[in-house]
Structure formats: C-alpha cells, structure tokens
Design a protein around this motif. Structure first.
Motif, PDB file in Angstrom:
ATOM      1  N   ARG A 152       5.199  -6.924   4.007  1.00  0.00           N
ATOM      2  CA  ARG A 152       4.220  -5.841   4.064  1.00  0.00           C
ATOM      3  C   ARG A 152       4.913  -4.520   3.775  1.00  0.00           C
ATOM      4  O   ARG A 152       5.825  -4.114   4.512  1.00  0.00           O
ATOM      5  N   LEU A 153       4.472  -3.857   2.701  1.00  0.00           N
ATOM      6  CA  LEU A 153       4.982  -2.535   2.374  1.00  0.00           C
ATOM      7  C   LEU A 153       3.884  -1.527   2.625  1.00  0.00           C
ATOM      8  O   LEU A 153       2.827  -1.563   1.986  1.00  0.00           O
ATOM      9  N   ARG A 154       4.139  -0.608   3.548  1.00  0.00           N
ATOM     10  CA  ARG A 154       3.151   0.400   3.943  1.00  0.00           C
ATOM     11  C   ARG A 154       3.443   1.723   3.228  1.00  0.00           C
ATOM     12  O   ARG A 154       4.477   1.878   2.572  1.00  0.00           O
ATOM     13  N   PRO A 155       2.524   2.704   3.369  1.00  0.00           N
ATOM     14  CA  PRO A 155       2.710   3.974   2.651  1.00  0.00           C
ATOM     15  C   PRO A 155       4.075   4.601   2.878  1.00  0.00           C
ATOM     16  O   PRO A 155       4.566   4.676   4.002  1.00  0.00           O
ATOM     17  N   GLY A 156       4.662   5.048   1.767  1.00  0.00           N
ATOM     18  CA  GLY A 156       5.967   5.687   1.813  1.00  0.00           C
ATOM     19  C   GLY A 156       7.127   4.732   1.618  1.00  0.00           C
ATOM     20  O   GLY A 156       8.286   5.151   1.629  1.00  0.00           O
ATOM     21  N   ALA A 157       6.829   3.452   1.420  1.00  0.00           N
ATOM     22  CA  ALA A 157       7.896   2.483   1.160  1.00  0.00           C
ATOM     23  C   ALA A 157       8.383   2.644  -0.278  1.00  0.00           C
ATOM     24  O   ALA A 157       7.589   2.637  -1.216  1.00  0.00           O
ATOM     25  N   GLU A 196       0.849  -1.188   0.000  1.00  0.00           N
ATOM     26  CA  GLU A 196       0.000   0.000   0.000  1.00  0.00           C
ATOM     27  C   GLU A 196       0.889   1.243   0.000  1.00  0.00           C
ATOM     28  O   GLU A 196       1.825   1.345   0.794  1.00  0.00           O
ATOM     29  N   GLY A 197       0.621   2.162  -0.924  1.00  0.00           N
ATOM     30  CA  GLY A 197       1.383   3.401  -0.971  1.00  0.00           C
ATOM     31  C   GLY A 197       2.863   3.185  -1.215  1.00  0.00           C
ATOM     32  O   GLY A 197       3.693   3.959  -0.734  1.00  0.00           O
ATOM     33  N   GLU A 203       8.648  -5.674   7.193  1.00  0.00           N
ATOM     34  CA  GLU A 203       7.701  -4.571   7.056  1.00  0.00           C
ATOM     35  C   GLU A 203       8.468  -3.281   6.811  1.00  0.00           C
ATOM     36  O   GLU A 203       9.454  -2.996   7.500  1.00  0.00           O
ATOM     37  N   MET A 204       8.011  -2.512   5.817  1.00  0.00           N
ATOM     38  CA  MET A 204       8.596  -1.201   5.535  1.00  0.00           C
ATOM     39  C   MET A 204       7.519  -0.143   5.619  1.00  0.00           C
ATOM     40  O   MET A 204       6.385  -0.346   5.183  1.00  0.00           O
ATOM     41  N   LYS A 205       7.884   1.035   6.166  1.00  0.00           N
ATOM     42  CA  LYS A 205       6.963   2.165   6.236  1.00  0.00           C
ATOM     43  C   LYS A 205       7.775   3.454   6.170  1.00  0.00           C
ATOM     44  O   LYS A 205       8.717   3.631   6.938  1.00  0.00           O
ATOM     45  N   LYS A 206       7.410   4.350   5.235  1.00  0.00           N
ATOM     46  CA  LYS A 206       8.130   5.621   5.080  1.00  0.00           C
ATOM     47  C   LYS A 206       9.634   5.393   5.068  1.00  0.00           C
ATOM     48  O   LYS A 206      10.392   6.051   5.782  1.00  0.00           O
TER      49      LYS A 206
END
Length: 454
Positions: free
Chosen positions: A314-319, A299-300, A332-335
């Motif tokens: 899991r790739l979160r917004p900003g990845a 996502e994102g 997991e990645m985020k920003k």
C-alpha cells in the motif's frame, strides 16, 4: 474564432441516487461527474461557464470554489428550457456560441462538441446532438433528412406511433449562437403532456421560423445519462474499460485488465507491468519499466524507473520510490521517500521518512512517527541496515552505513557506521518453566475437584 460559453444543467433532485450528495458530484474514476464535463468543456477554450443549480446548490458552490464558473438558480423547476434560461443574466454581455448540456451526462467528448460548433459555423442556427441506441426506450426522437437537416423534434410522450419508430434519439445537448438561443428559449411554451418547458423546443422554434437545424450523431455511450447507482456503476465500467485499452495501447502490460482500476489522473510509462487486482487512487505517476504486483493499492504516489511494488503493498499520498527501489508484500508507505536501490521487502510501515540509497529495511520495521499530537521525521542514511522488528522512534536519524540490530527500539540518533543495539538483557532461569507448569496444573486440578464436590 467565435467565443464559446457553456450552460450546464444540474438543477434536478437526483432522487433515484438515494443520496445526500448532489447527483452530479458522484465520482467516476475518483472525479465528480460534473468535473469530468467541466474539464472537457475547458478543452474547447470556453470563455464562460454557468452551472444551473436547484436542489443542494450549496454543495455545487462549494465544489466549484476556485474554478472560474458561475452558478444560477432554477426555482421553481419548470423544465430544461426554463433551466437554461436561468443562465441568461450570468451570461449578460456575452456574444458567441453557447452549448447547453447536462451535468449528469459527463462523458461527451471534446471532439463531439467541436463538431457541433462547426455545424453553427457552416450555417446552422441550432445544432443538436443525436444518437442511435439499441433500446430507444422513452428518448425524444429527432426526425431528420439523410443530410442531417432536422425536420422535427418530439418528446416520446408526445410522439405519434410512427415517430416512435425513428432510430435517431435526442441526447438533449445543443448549441446555438447567443443571438439565436435567448429568443428561442424565451419563445418556448409548455403546451405538452407534462406541462414543462422543453429544451428541444428551441430546435422546434428555429425550424418553425425557417432556420436551419442539423443533428450531429455520436455514440450512445458518450451521452448516457446517470440517474441511479446502477447507471453510475455502468459509467465507471465503461470509463475503466476505455482507460485499460488506452494503457495497453500506450505500452503497458495489464495481465488481467478487468481487475485493474485506474483513477482519472493515473499516469503510466512504457513497459509498465501491472499484475491482477491493482487499484490506482488519485495522484499516481508511474515511470517506465515499473512492475506493480498483485493486490497493491496506490494513491498519491510517484514511482521512478525500474521500481517494483508488492504484492499486497500500500502506497499512500506522498510516497516516492526512486529508481530501482523495491517495496514487497505487506509494506505501507506514507509521506516517505525510498532512495535509489533501497528496499523494504516485507511487513513494514515507513511513514514521514527519508530512506537513503541502497538502504535495507528489515521485516517488521516501523517508523514511529506520531505521538498523538504531532508527526516527526525519520532519516535513514545511504546503505544503512535496519534489522528486523525494529522500531525507529522519530525524530531520529540513522547515519550512512549504520546498522540497527534486530529487535531494537531506537530513540536516539545513530552515527554513520555505528551499530545500535537496544535490547533488554536476556536472563535464563533453569527449570523455571517446568516448575510453573507443574504448579498451575495442580492448581487447576484442585479447582476442578472442588467444583465436582459441589
């Protein structure tokens, strides 16, 4: 070119949805069904749009904030023709073709609307949209000649038995020029079984005064209304099936297509491979040659050429994953940005971070980015090596070619080429464990003996 406006009817209560959310705001592929329709209408170069609201108007006003869309109120709700007429004041001064459609019929195509427009340009006063479903149910019927000239339109409850055998059904969508639409709407009466002002009577009125009315046929799925959770799920299924087919036609490999779910704005390059059970949330862009492995959720996120992700990632917004970078299982990645060739193979959280080219993130690494109040950045240099089970306590910078030893909790910057080892001294007490076990076993036995005496 004739100016073009749209009236979108969205005043119904949507009681069958059994929801506090307005019916037309329920999403398909992550986007409210009303927005699907608005985006389609926008492709037509629309000049004005009016959404006719009733129940929960405030939700529509909030959802439409920032869009060049007006709302009008229908209260009381006396039928679809009455609803369309409520848009007249919002379209005051407008001269051109006006489409009347429904917010819960979101999948009508721009090409179909253009065909309706062309029918008006070719001399029809009203053009209606019809379809031939396998099960005609209680749809209104369109009685037309082979050339599409409409002779009569009738609601199911008002139709004769012969008229009910007609295959062409009424979707409810129509187009007419403003000079014709407003007088025809104002002339609609409610002398029918339900006592309502029906929109199809616009066509009936045009026929009665000798005007040409034509029907344009489309596929049933294009005008399927959504009135319940089950119908929403069916619409989602149809949308996903079409998007999967499009992805494969454009050069992506979907190993188990029925298990892959796209968002309305997912972008895939060529030679992308998507394994089973992958979910794309909103805002994902995937470049050529990417491999997304099973059970991954994105996502994102932005993925550059040659990236590999997953399984179970899991790739979160900003990845952001740059060329040939790699994220493995349970990462997991985020920003965070993973530089070219950098990799985090398993069991890591990378948040609010920049990871340099060819850096290696060991298993169990965590960027500790949050102190309960604020987020902080972690910067990892090129070719840096972060040993397994390390905690990088932000804000912190790890220099190029630096090594963080496994099991370290790093709270200060590490210079380029340095080794940082942050561990407690290991002590060995010979025989301590044996003595501990003996003591505890004796204590437990004594406790058990005391309980038996009681």
């Amino acid at each position: 070119m004739t100016d073009f406006a749209a009236i979108i009817l969205a005043a119904g209560k949507g009681t069958r949805m059994k929801s506090d959310l307005h019916k037309v705001l329920h999403p398909i592929a992550g986007k409210p069904m009303l927005m699907h329709l608005l985006d389609t209408v926008a492709l037509m170069g629309v000049n004005r749009i009016v959404v006719v609201a009733g129940d929960r108007r405030e939700q529509l006003d909030q959802a439409l904030e920032g869009r060049d869309v007006s709302t009008a109120l229908q209260d009381p709700q006396l039928g679809t023709a009455h609803a369309a007429l409520q848009a007249k004041s919002a379209l005051e001064g407008f001269s051109g073709n006006i489409l009347v459609c429904f917010g819960d019929v979101p999948m009508v195509r721009a090409e179909t609307i253009e065909r309706l427009n062309r029918a008006i340009a070719d001399g029809a006063k009203v053009a209606v949209l019809g379809f031939k479903p396998e099960d005609r149910l209680a749809y209104g019927r369109i009685i037309a000649d082979d050339d599409g000239t409409v002779r009569k339109m009738v609601e199911f409850k008002d139709a004769t038995e012969r008229e009910k055998t007609t295959r062409m059904c009424n979707s409810g969508l129509l187009i007419a020029h403003s000079d014709d639409l407003w007088p025809l709407l104002e002339a609609v009466g409610n002398d029918n079984a339900a006592g309502e002002y029906y929109l199809p009577d616009v066509a009936t009125g045009a026929i009665a005064r000798g005007d040409k009315v034509v029907v344009i046929e489309c596929e049933p799925d294009e005008v399927a209304g959504i009135n319940s959770r089950a119908e929403l799920a069916e619409a989602e299924q149809r949308w996903q099936a079409a998007r999967r087919a499009e992805a494969m036609a454009d050069g992506a490999t979907l190993k188990a297509p029925d298990t892959v779910f796209f968002s309305h704005d997912t972008k895939l390059g060529r030679d992308v491979t998507v394994d089973p059970h992958v979910v794309f949330g909103p805002g994902v862009s995937v470049a050529d040659g990417v491999h997304i492995k099973a059970y991954t959720h994105l996502e994102g996120a932005t993925l550059a050429t040659g990236v590999q992700v997953g399984p179970f990632a899991r790739l979160r917004p900003g990845a952001v994953m740059e060329e040939n970078s790699f994220v493995g299982n349970f990462v997991e990645m985020k920003k965070a940005t993973l530089g070219p060739g950098a990799k985090a193979s398993h069991l890591s959280y990378i948040g609010d971070a920049t990871v340099g080219k060819d850096a290696n993130i060991g298993a169990g690494t965590i960027t500790c980015n949050y102190d309960g109040y604020f987020k902080y950045q972690t910067v990892i240099g090129e070719r840096a090596f972060i040993g397994s089970n390390s905690a990088l306590i932000a804000p912190v910078t790890i220099g190029d070619d630096a090594i963080v030893a496994a099991g370290s909790a790093v709270s200060r910057d590490v210079g380029a080429g340095d080794l940082r080892m942050v561990r407690a001294e290991q002590l060995v007490k010979q025989g301590w464990a044996d003595r501990f076990h003996d003591t505890m076993k004796k204590k437990k036995a004594a406790q058990k003996a005391g309980a038996q005496k009681k």
